[in-house]
Design an enzyme around this catalytic site. Structure first.
Site, PDB file in Angstrom:
ATOM      1  N   GLN A   1     -13.819  75.379 -43.208  1.00  0.00           N
ATOM      2  CA  GLN A   1     -14.013  74.155 -42.434  1.00  0.00           C
ATOM      3  C   GLN A   1     -13.206  74.046 -41.152  1.00  0.00           C
ATOM      4  OE1 GLN A   1     -13.673  71.361 -46.018  1.00  0.00           O
ATOM      5  NE2 GLN A   1     -15.117  70.347 -44.693  1.00  0.00           N
TER       6      GLN A   1
ATOM      7  N   ARG B   1     -11.792  75.189 -48.794  1.00  0.00           N
ATOM      8  CA  ARG B   1     -10.885  76.080 -49.506  1.00  0.00           C
ATOM      9  C   ARG B   1     -11.653  77.075 -50.370  1.00  0.00           C
ATOM     10  NH1 ARG B   1      -6.941  71.142 -51.372  1.00  0.00           N
ATOM     11  NH2 ARG B   1      -8.898  70.003 -51.173  1.00  0.00           N
ATOM     12  N   SER B   2     -12.763  76.613 -50.960  1.00  0.00           N
ATOM     13  CA  SER B   2     -13.573  77.511 -51.791  1.00  0.00           C
ATOM     14  C   SER B   2     -14.139  78.650 -50.961  1.00  0.00           C
ATOM     15  CB  SER B   2     -14.707  76.724 -52.450  1.00  0.00           C
ATOM     16  OG  SER B   2     -14.204  75.699 -53.281  1.00  0.00           O
TER      17      SER B   2
ATOM     18  N   CYS C   1     -13.270  73.164 -54.870  1.00  0.00           N
ATOM     19  CA  CYS C   1     -12.179  72.364 -54.325  1.00  0.00           C
ATOM     20  C   CYS C   1     -12.649  70.927 -54.473  1.00  0.00           C
ATOM     21  CB  CYS C   1     -11.849  72.758 -52.888  1.00  0.00           C
ATOM     22  SG  CYS C   1     -13.274  73.075 -51.828  1.00  0.00           S
TER      23      CYS C   1
ATOM     24  N   ASP D   1      -5.860  69.852 -48.235  1.00  0.00           N
ATOM     25  CA  ASP D   1      -7.208  69.651 -47.720  1.00  0.00           C
ATOM     26  C   ASP D   1      -7.264  69.973 -46.232  1.00  0.00           C
ATOM     27  OD1 ASP D   1      -9.842  68.953 -47.718  1.00  0.00           O
ATOM     28  OD2 ASP D   1      -9.487  66.797 -47.645  1.00  0.00           O
TER      29      ASP D   1
END
Length: 473
Positions: free
Chosen positions: A274, A234-235, A228, A194
């Site tokens: 992110q 992550r997507s 995710c 994450d």
């Protein structure tokens, strides 16, 4: 065309090297974030009282204009968004990891969108927190089949194969009302933390190539489902790398701007990618991906080493990336992706880190921005940011933003020192009070013991006097 693209790879490597050498990842990411905030897209449907409990995080919402609408029934809402990169002829559906109360929504979306593949980029449990509910059967036995009467669907696990970085599952999805069945493939990437990046772009590119060769993007099917935990970090990284590789191989590297592609994607779903480290990894994966033989059925076309693209041979972990298992807890009320409501100042190195002060989560448009700001500050040096670019016009257009970043960091550093000093003083004061309280406790205990002794002597003396008095009488 492909040979020309490979010869042009140096231009992207030069851009990467300049950003690496001058530590511009945080500033570039901040600029992207600021640009994406200028849109006026609404998320009214996601904020309705009936839908709030269907969101994993209370501040990660799909935009109204690009959200998936399941039907006109009570199951019409799901936290999922269409992402379209038209020039690359790519469409994706990005969504959050299903909650226990949204599993039937998830599979209804897979069915209605006629998706061939599900691309899962997170583990079920990370950092001892639930990041996604298990939405597929636990075994291949018929008894383990997942029955979803609310949407008239049945989910069966047919087989499961485990590879070094991902698990491949074949799933049968059946409409119980018509007995129609479809074969669904789930690619479950298991080594992507994450807020972090994969340990190696090599493993990621192998994963991406396997996804492509599965016909997940076949025109006869609907968009693949990518998720995710929140469906943004992550997507977003996965979709950006995939799209840019297609665009650069077809149009040429010089005609594709990675940052602009990301900005366009952010118009469909908030907060895609992110952290600065995820942006940096995207560049590394694109550079190496341009040299991959995507039609090969083995790994011969993949690069063997990624060290040449990392400054001073350092690995990804040493540049602030989180490359160990650690990434979007079911409500009662959906938690935010971040408990941080205001950007935190940069603290001196001897001050407690954010992870020591509070737990880390993830955030949406308002809180996503705050979380992004914190991550930017944590991953950046405390020096003033300077922009080095081969394009002078680009330099001029970015000077005001980067100057503001530099001034902000200086103020934050000063504030951080003051805050650290105040924290230290409070700690010392608390320790002093604790010592004084311990001293007083000992004194009080001593007096109580003495009082007990004196009382006993007095009672004994009175009893003795009374005894002698009666005897004398």
């Amino acid at each position: 065309m492909e040979s020309e693209v490979l010869n042009e790879t140096n231009s992207l490597e030069i851009e990467f090297s300049l950003m690496e050498k001058n530590n511009l990842w945080a500033a570039t990411y901040l600029q992207i974030r600021q640009e994406s905030m200028k849109n006026e897209h609404s998320s009214d449907e996601a904020k309705k009282s009936d839908n709030k409990l269907l969101n994993r995080y209370r501040d990660v919402y799909p935009y109204d204009h690009s959200r998936i609408i399941l039907s006109k029934t009570e199951y019409s809402y799901i936290n999922a968004s269409y992402i379209s990169v038209e020039e690359a002829r790519r469409k994706y559906i990005l969504t959050q990891g299903p909650l226990s109360n949204t599993i039937h929504h998830f599979w209804l979306m897979v069915w209605r969108e006629n998706s061939k593949a599900i691309i899962m980029l997170n583990k079920l449990i990370e950092k001892n927190q639930s990041k996604c509910c298990q939405y597929w059967p636990v075994s291949t036995s018929k008894e383990a089949a997942l029955e979803l009467p609310e949407v008239e669907l049945r989910v069966e696990l047919l087989r499961e194969n485990t590879f070094s970085h991902y698990i491949l599952r074949e799933i049968r999805l059946t409409s119980t009302s018509t007995d129609e069945s479809r074969q669904i493939i789930q690619f479950h990437y298991t080594t992507w933390p994450d807020f972090g990046v994969p340990r190696s772009p090599l493993a990621f590119l192998k994963f991406l190539r396997d996804v492509r060769q599965s016909d997940a993007f076949g025109f006869q099917y609907g968009p693949p489902i990518v998720h995710c935990s929140a469906g943004i970090g992550r997507s977003g990284t996965f979709c950006l790398v995939d799209s840019c590789l297609i665009l650069m191989k077809e149009k040429g590297i010089e005609k594709v701007n990675v940052k602009n592609v990301l900005l366009e994607m952010r118009n469909y779903r908030m907060g895609l990618i992110q952290t600065p480290e995820q942006l940096r990894f995207s560049y590394i994966a694109i550079i190496q991906g341009l040299k991959v033989d995507w039609d090969a059925k083995n790994n011969d076309g993949l690069p063997e080493d990624n060290a040449s693209y990392l400054s001073n041979g350092a690995d990804l972990q040493n540049n602030g990336a989180k490359a160990s298992d650690s990434e979007d807890e079911p409500p009662p009320l959906p938690p935010p992706r971040s408990f941080i409501q205001k950007p935190l100042p940069v603290l001196p190195k001897d001050s407690p880190s954010d992870s020591e002060i509070e737990d880390e989560s993830e955030s949406g448009l308002s809180d996503i921005d705050n979380e992004e700001t914190r991550l930017i500050e944590d991953s950046s040096s405390e020096e003033a940011v300077t922009r080095v670019t081969p394009d002078d016009t680009d330099l001029k257009s970015n000077e005001p933003v980067l100057a503001g970043v530099s001034d902000l960091r200086k103020r934050q550093h000063s504030d951080g020192v003051d805050k650290s000093k105040r924290i230290s003083e409070k700690v010392q004061e608390m320790k002093k009070k604790q010592v004084e309280a311990e001293k007083w406790k000992k004194i009080k205990s001593l007096f109580m013991n003495m009082g007990s002794g004196i009382g006993f002597v007095a009672v004994f003396g009175a009893a003795l006097a009374y005894f002698w008095y009666r005897r004398a009488a």
